[in-house]
Each structure stands twice: as C-alpha cells, then as structure tokens.
Scaffold this motif. Structure first.
Motif, short mmCIF file in Angstrom:
data_model
loop_
_atom_site.label_atom_id
_atom_site.label_comp_id
_atom_site.label_asym_id
_atom_site.label_seq_id
_atom_site.Cartn_x
_atom_site.Cartn_y
_atom_site.Cartn_z
N LEU A 174 0.85 -1.19 0.00
CA LEU A 174 0.00 0.00 0.00
C LEU A 174 0.88 1.24 0.00
CD1 LEU A 174 -2.82 1.43 0.49
CD2 LEU A 174 -2.29 1.22 2.94
N VAL A 176 0.67 5.44 0.30
CA VAL A 176 -0.26 6.43 0.84
C VAL A 176 0.29 7.83 0.61
CG1 VAL A 176 -1.36 7.33 2.93
CG2 VAL A 176 -1.09 4.86 2.62
N CYS A 185 -4.36 6.88 -2.81
CA CYS A 185 -3.67 5.66 -2.37
C CYS A 185 -3.78 4.59 -3.45
CB CYS A 185 -4.28 5.13 -1.07
SG CYS A 185 -4.27 6.33 0.27
N SER A 200 -8.95 7.06 -1.10
CA SER A 200 -8.15 8.20 -0.67
C SER A 200 -8.26 8.39 0.83
CB SER A 200 -8.61 9.49 -1.37
OG SER A 200 -8.45 9.40 -2.77
N THR A 201 -7.18 8.88 1.43
CA THR A 201 -7.25 9.22 2.85
C THR A 201 -8.17 10.42 3.03
OG1 THR A 201 -5.26 10.59 2.60
CG2 THR A 201 -4.96 8.32 3.37
#
Length: 412
Positions: A174, A176, A185, A200-201
């Motif tokens: 992953l 980020v 991400c 997405s964060t």
C-alpha cells in the motif's frame, strides 16, 4: 551522536545495534554527510563505522534479509542549493561484519524524497521521488539482492514524493499520499507488478512526518503529516476503504513515529507555526485512543525513530529552529531513548502462553503464518521475553476483550 544530523537514515541491525548514516547539519549551505555511526543499546555507547562512498542526505536505507544495509539515491549538494543538479542515482551496501561500504549499482532514475521497503521475498521496492525538475515521480523499481540488479516495475497512477509504504498481509504493498497527490492511495501487486487505486485518505498525508503501522486483522494505521494533522485513520484491506480513528492529543508538526517490536505505535515531537511539543503518544488499538507515555528530551522536528530489541525505542537527531517555531533550521545531535513500556510482559501471571492452531511456512522461508487463539483479556504484543517468533500476549482494559482466534504473519 558525534555530529548533528537531519535528513539522515537510521535502522536496527540484525544484532540489535542501531546504524545512523548520512544527513546534513541543516544550517544554510550545509554539506551532506558521508559518515556513519553505531549505537550499542547494551553498553549505551556510540562508535564510528565506515563512511559511505558518497555523501548523502534525504536518502533511504533498508536492511536486507542477510543483515546488510542498502542505501540509494539522495541529494548530494548543500542545503539551500539547487537540488535538481545534485540528485544521486548511486546505491551502496553496508556490511556490518566489516564496517565497510561497496557499490550496489545505480537506481534507474535520480531519486530523493523516495520511499523504499523490503518485501517478504527479500527484494526492495522503491517508489516515487523528486527527480530533476519533477516533483513526484510515477516510476517505481525493484532491487534484487540475489543478483545485485535494479529493474523497473509498474508505475503509480500519480506522481509521488515522500509517500508512505507498508506491506499488507497478502504481500501486496500500500502506498499512501505524498506529493503531488497527498490523499490518493494505491496498491501494488508483486504478482502482476501493477498498481491499482484503493481510495483516498480523509486528510492529506506526506512522509516527512507520516506513520504507517500494521494492526491486527491486516488493518493499517496512518497518522501525521507536515502540517501537524492530529486526525488518524485506518485502512481496512478487506473493505478497501478508509475510516477515522482516535485523534492525537497534540498537533505534531513534522513529528516522528515508530512501531515497537510488541506492535505498539508511538508518535510525537514536532515544531511548527502553531505548536511546539516534545510529547510522545501511544495508540491503543482496543479503545482507538492516544495517550501520552513520555517525551523527547528536547523539542525538535523530523527525528528518526528506531525500535529496540528490549521493547523500547531510540529517537535520533532532527532539527530545531533558531527562533522557536520559525527561523533558521539547525540540526541537533541529541538522542532520546524510550524505555520498554511498563505493561509489555504478558498476562496476569506474566506468561506468554498462546495456543498454536496451525502453522504454514512460505516457500521462501522468509515468513510464517501462525494462527493463534488469544486468551480473554489479552491482545497481540511482543515483549523482552519473546522478541522473536510467535507474538506474546498482554493484558488489556477489559477481560472480555480480544477473545478470538486471529491470523498474524511474522518474520522468522
């Protein structure tokens, strides 16, 4: 440390000692450093070791499965100079038994502000960078220690610099945030060598102060960014989505995070326009809250954090500003040691007894999947009594909590 260091790299060697290498003094016009030094947690002493072949700052360092240390890329010029004309492609390997460095070829493109991760199969994945005039490279590559060769793999969908990387339980990786897209991400498949978007964060994330930590059930905790973001998030691979979790109690601008050998997560420190703090906070996975467990000896930003074999951690170097939260950055040589947290040992009787229900060894021999039943009132952890091998267990707040079987992949 013998000299102030910022934009340095630090990691734990196989024998438990800590290697610190490169960086800069951070003062205007400061040159990158080639020097390296070693901290012995048993004696508490520092000693010099061989210097790199080329001075570096903003490089990456990764411990290989055979115990050697790979560094790659970097800025080779002074702070405040033109980074584009001094970005390095060269890589080198440190041999702890001799204290010497040797060439490891060159990455395929110039890189600094990149992120590197050792995979379970022993290869090293390198993602993103600043390269020349481009902020946020899409190209990624692999280093194979068995052959000593670098090769390309799939490119990310968006350019990235100072992104975060973590390996998931199914061997995917992953990535980020990072510049240019600070919320997007993606997940990389080692089978296909390609990247796929994975949401997405909720807030922007970049790795100057970005912590990614693996939790139980394959989840990933993400905390921190350059701007003192206190909100934390959790990525669930099963749901391929993000959600918020408990927020840090303070804003840690350019703070430092580390995951201890027992799985505990620590985050803290930082200097910014709205906050000066030396506090260190621990995340509790059960209650999803943070609590202060200590403090750095001095307020500073962008220290390096390294977990120690005794269950504690070391925080090294970083920078302070000449006028508090503003002014000229000045590197520091100070080192702080967080002792093992008081509740690291196992259950009420101090034991770490868990029931092994199945064992499945991977062909590469680099990791093992063990299914364990966690007794009521205990949770995954490691302790000084079992720093390697199957996880230990320790008490949690409620005796009814965490009474179920889980699968945890560990390195052997």
């Amino acid at each position: 440390m013998s000299v102030p260091r910022y934009e340095h790299a630090a990691l734990r060697l196989l024998d438990g000692r800590v290697l610190v290498v490169g960086g800069t003094s951070v003062q205007d016009g400061g040159e990158p450093l080639a020097s390296a030094e070693i901290f012995d947690p048993v004696s508490g002493a520092w000693s010099a070791t061989g210097s790199m072949r080329i001075a570096r700052r903003a490089h990456e360092a990764v411990r290989l499965t055979d115990g050697r240390v790979l560094v790659m890329g970097a800025i080779g010029g002074p702070v405040g100079g033109s980074a584009g004309s001094s970005i390095l492609r060269s890589a080198e390997v440190y041999e702890p038994s001799t204290g010497t460095w040797s060439s490891a070829g060159s990455v395929l493109v110039q890189r600094y502000g990149h992120t590197a991760l050792r995979l379970r199969d022993g290869r090293v994945l390198v993602v993103g960078s600043h390269s020349g005039s481009v902020d946020g490279q899409r190209s990624t590559e692999l280093y194979d220690p068995a052959t000593g060769r670098w090769s390309t793999t799939g490119s990310t969908a968006t350019g990235r610099m100072r992104a975060g990387l973590v390996e998931l339980e199914d061997d995917r990786v992953l990535v980020v945030g990072g510049y240019v897209s600070r919320t997007s991400c993606e997940v990389w498949s080692p089978v296909s060598g390609t990247w796929a978007p994975v949401g997405s964060t909720i807030v922007t994330r970049d790795r100057n102060a970005l912590l990614l930590a693996r939790l139980s059930q394959g989840r990933v905790l993400v905390a921190g960014n350059n701007f003192g973001e206190s909100r934390a998030e959790i990525f669930d691979p099963a749901a391929a989505g993000w959600r918020t979790t408990g927020a840090l109690s303070a804003r840690h601008f350019n703070g430092v995070g580390v995951q201890l050998d027992n799985g505990e997560v620590i985050f803290g420190g930082g200097i910014g326009p709205e906050s000066l703090t030396s506090s260190l906070e621990r995340y509790d996975e059960v209650s999803e809250t943070w609590s202060v467990v200590g403090a750095l000896g001095s307020i500073r930003s962008m220290a390096a954090g390294v977990p120690l074999e005794d269950g504690g951690a070391l925080f090294l170097g970083g920078y302070v500003n000449s006028k508090g939260a503003s002014g000229t950055p000045v590197g520091v040589a100070s080192v702080d040691r967080l002792p093992p947290l008081a509740d690291l040992p196992g259950g009420a009787d101090g034991s770490c007894a868990l029931s092994v229900t199945s064992i499945e060894a991977k062909p590469q021999g680099t990791s093992t999947t063990i299914s364990l039943t966690v007794p009521a009132g205990k949770r995954w952890a490691r302790s000084p009594t079992c720093p390697r091998g199957p996880p230990c267990c320790r008490r949690v707040g409620s005796a009814a909590a965490h009474s179920r079987s889980r699968s945890r992949r560990i390195r052997v």
